[in-house]
Design an enzyme around this catalytic site. Structure first.
Site, short mmCIF file in Angstrom:
data_model
loop_
_atom_site.label_atom_id
_atom_site.label_comp_id
_atom_site.label_asym_id
_atom_site.label_seq_id
_atom_site.Cartn_x
_atom_site.Cartn_y
_atom_site.Cartn_z
N GLY A 1 1.18 0.70 -6.04
CA GLY A 1 1.97 0.47 -4.84
C GLY A 1 3.47 0.60 -5.09
O GLY A 1 3.90 1.05 -6.16
N PHE A 2 4.22 0.22 -4.09
CA PHE A 2 5.69 0.34 -4.13
C PHE A 2 6.26 -0.51 -5.28
O PHE A 2 6.83 0.02 -6.25
CB PHE A 2 6.21 -0.09 -2.75
CG PHE A 2 7.66 -0.42 -2.65
CD1 PHE A 2 8.62 0.23 -3.42
CD2 PHE A 2 8.09 -1.38 -1.73
CE1 PHE A 2 9.97 -0.08 -3.28
CE2 PHE A 2 9.44 -1.68 -1.59
CZ PHE A 2 10.38 -1.04 -2.36
N ILE A 3 6.08 -1.81 -5.21
CA ILE A 3 6.65 -2.68 -6.25
C ILE A 3 5.89 -2.47 -7.56
O ILE A 3 6.48 -2.40 -8.64
CB ILE A 3 6.61 -4.16 -5.79
CG1 ILE A 3 7.49 -4.34 -4.55
CG2 ILE A 3 7.06 -5.09 -6.92
CD1 ILE A 3 7.40 -5.70 -3.87
N TYR B 1 -0.81 -12.54 7.96
CA TYR B 1 -0.37 -12.11 6.63
C TYR B 1 0.35 -13.27 5.92
O TYR B 1 0.03 -13.63 4.79
CB TYR B 1 0.54 -10.89 6.76
CG TYR B 1 1.33 -10.58 5.51
CD1 TYR B 1 0.70 -10.21 4.33
CD2 TYR B 1 2.73 -10.67 5.51
CE1 TYR B 1 1.43 -9.94 3.17
CE2 TYR B 1 3.47 -10.39 4.36
CZ TYR B 1 2.81 -10.03 3.20
OH TYR B 1 3.53 -9.76 2.06
N LYS C 1 -0.68 -15.54 2.55
CA LYS C 1 0.20 -15.68 1.38
C LYS C 1 0.43 -17.17 1.07
O LYS C 1 0.46 -17.58 -0.08
CB LYS C 1 1.54 -14.97 1.64
CG LYS C 1 1.43 -13.47 1.60
CD LYS C 1 1.32 -12.97 0.16
CE LYS C 1 0.91 -11.54 0.04
NZ LYS C 1 0.78 -11.07 -1.34
N1 LIG Z 1 7.57 -4.86 -0.07
C1 LIG Z 1 8.01 -6.02 0.38
O1 LIG Z 1 9.06 -6.09 1.05
C2 LIG Z 1 7.28 -7.28 0.07
C3 LIG Z 1 7.83 -8.48 0.56
C4 LIG Z 1 7.16 -9.66 0.29
C5 LIG Z 1 6.00 -9.66 -0.46
N2 LIG Z 1 5.49 -8.48 -0.90
C6 LIG Z 1 4.24 -8.52 -1.67
O2 LIG Z 1 4.42 -7.77 -2.85
C7 LIG Z 1 3.17 -7.16 -3.21
C8 LIG Z 1 3.35 -5.67 -3.39
O3 LIG Z 1 3.80 -5.14 -2.15
P1 LIG Z 1 4.24 -3.63 -1.95
O4 LIG Z 1 5.37 -3.61 -0.99
O5 LIG Z 1 4.38 -2.98 -3.27
O6 LIG Z 1 2.97 -3.08 -1.17
P2 LIG Z 1 2.02 -1.82 -1.44
O7 LIG Z 1 1.09 -1.78 -0.28
O8 LIG Z 1 2.83 -0.62 -1.74
O9 LIG Z 1 1.25 -2.24 -2.76
C9 LIG Z 1 0.08 -2.99 -2.76
C10 LIG Z 1 -0.92 -2.25 -3.62
O10 LIG Z 1 -2.13 -3.03 -3.66
C11 LIG Z 1 -3.22 -2.15 -3.54
N3 LIG Z 1 -4.35 -2.87 -2.97
C12 LIG Z 1 -4.50 -3.29 -1.70
N4 LIG Z 1 -5.69 -3.89 -1.54
C13 LIG Z 1 -6.29 -3.86 -2.76
C14 LIG Z 1 -7.53 -4.32 -3.24
N5 LIG Z 1 -8.41 -4.93 -2.42
N6 LIG Z 1 -7.85 -4.13 -4.54
C15 LIG Z 1 -6.97 -3.49 -5.38
N7 LIG Z 1 -5.77 -3.03 -4.97
C16 LIG Z 1 -5.43 -3.22 -3.68
C17 LIG Z 1 -2.76 -1.03 -2.64
O11 LIG Z 1 -3.52 0.16 -2.82
C18 LIG Z 1 -1.31 -0.88 -3.07
O12 LIG Z 1 -1.16 0.12 -4.05
C19 LIG Z 1 2.18 -7.54 -2.11
O13 LIG Z 1 1.46 -8.67 -2.54
C20 LIG Z 1 3.06 -7.91 -0.95
O14 LIG Z 1 2.43 -8.82 -0.09
C21 LIG Z 1 6.10 -7.29 -0.64
#
Ligand SMILES: NC(=O)c1ccc[n+]([C@@H]2O[C@H](COP(=O)([O-])OP(=O)(O)OC[C@H]3O[C@@H](n4cnc5c(N)ncnc54)[C@H](O)[C@@H]3O)[C@@H](O)[C@H]2O)c1
Length: 321
Positions: A11-13, A153, A157
């Protein structure tokens, strides 16, 4: 060489974190099911630079699949786990909450169980500013009850944090939940405002702004988020919940002005109704992160947006479907 297991690594992070840890001399085990919240092809692009790295192994599995996940823990025996995998779309969660409880709560429960069975030095879990909902007490501080999230959501969390605490209490596990605030940057999720606006403004298209544009967001560069996550990984604290945000919120209008300046355009703007699950303000109090992790954000928003636009031009401009 220590092994770090990252869920959501594609994913992104997760992809930014994977890059930082591999560069820092760790062995990284990525777990991701390439779910379709957004185009999985983009996740393939995120992960491509690591695929041939001998210190990286990718398991294309679902965190809800306990037998598959157990095999990974059994074989890899990670020193650290960073749990990022989640369904993370605030608005989509209102329409389809069941998949959010399945992945974000039950998936996290699987991670907690496996970190108990195969003990790790520290477990870091991605939580979110969404747990806070709307509260008049700004900046948002970790001592808030956070019992009125606006979206399922945010509720998942918060539930995840509460479950994590019980594992610290009963099994003495080190677990840190990081409440990330509005990440943006390289490999940005394509469903988030900074990406959508970059895309549309570079293509000379109209941008949509929610309500009157006065809603504020504490946009935090992904490099600062990654640095905080690695610091948290190295700092076992028993159980803690820590805000990770830029501590400098801007309104959507202000954000748009920054984009206009960086790209050198005047945006064509259309107003759209605000979503009821969208909070008024995210603004992190970061005293706890400073004190416990010695962390502070380093990237000023305008510089981060300049980098985002440059990254988009080089990597995504042609990707548009
Ligand atoms: N981006 C933000 O601004 C932000 C803010 C607050 C919290 N978060 C949290 O940070 C984390 C990463 O977020 P992100 O922005 O990188 O999102 P993202 O959607 O890019 O990354 C999440 C990854 O998890 C994978 N995934 C989803 N369901 C899955 C499953 N059942 N089994 C295995 N992999 C699975 C997805 O394929 C994806 O690659 C998440 O937990 C999100 O809730 C993100």
């Amino acid at each position: 060489m220590k092994t770090v297991l990252i869920t959501g690594a594609a994913g992104f992070i997760g992809s930014n974190l994977t890059h930082a840890l591999l560069t820092g001399g760790y062995r990284v085990i990525g777990v991701d099911n390439f779910d379709d919240t957004y185009d999985p092809h983009l996740k393939e692009i995120h992960i491509a630079p690591f695929i041939n790295n001998p210190n990286f192994i990718l398991h294309r599995i679902d965190v809800c699949n306990l037998p598959d996940l157990t095999n990974v823990f059994k074989v890899e025996k990670p020193s650290y786990v960073i749990h990022l995998a989640a369904k993370a779309d605030t608005r989509a969660a209102v329409k389809n909450p069941r998949i959010y409880t399945a992945v974000n709560i039950e998936g996290t429960l699987n991670i907690l169980e496996l970190c108990r069975e195969y003990p790790v030095e520290n477990l870091v879990i991605a939580s979110s500013s969404s747990v806070y909902g709307n509260t008049p007490r700004i900046p948002l501080v970790e001592t808030e009850a956070a019992d009125r999230p606006l979206s399922p959501y945010g509720a998942t969390k918060r539930a995840m944090e509460l479950l994590a605490y019980t594992y610290n209490h009963n099994f003495d596990m080190n677990i840190t939940c990081l409440r990330y605030f509005n990440a943006y940057g390289k490999n940005n999720r394509p469903d988030m405002v900074p990406y959508i606006w970059t895309d549309r403004l570079l293509h000379n298209e109209e941008v949509k702004i929610s309500g009157d544009g006065s809603r504020k967001r504490d946009y935090t560069n992904v490099s600062d988020i990654v640095r905080a996550t690695i610091l948290a990984m190295h700092t076992p604290l028993g159980f803690e919940i820590i805000n990770i945000g830029n501590n400098t919120p801007v309104s959507l209008r202000e954000l748009l002005s920054i984009f206009e300046k960086v790209i050198g355009v005047t945006a064509k703007v259309k107003s759209r109704p605000s979503h009821p699950a969208s909070v008024e303000v995210t603004y992190a109090n970061i005293s706890k992160a400073k004190k416990l992790l010695d962390w502070e954000p380093q990237v000023v928003l305008q510089d981060g947006i300049t980098q985002l636009v440059a990254w988009f031009r080089a990597n995504r401009f042609e990707e548009r479907k």
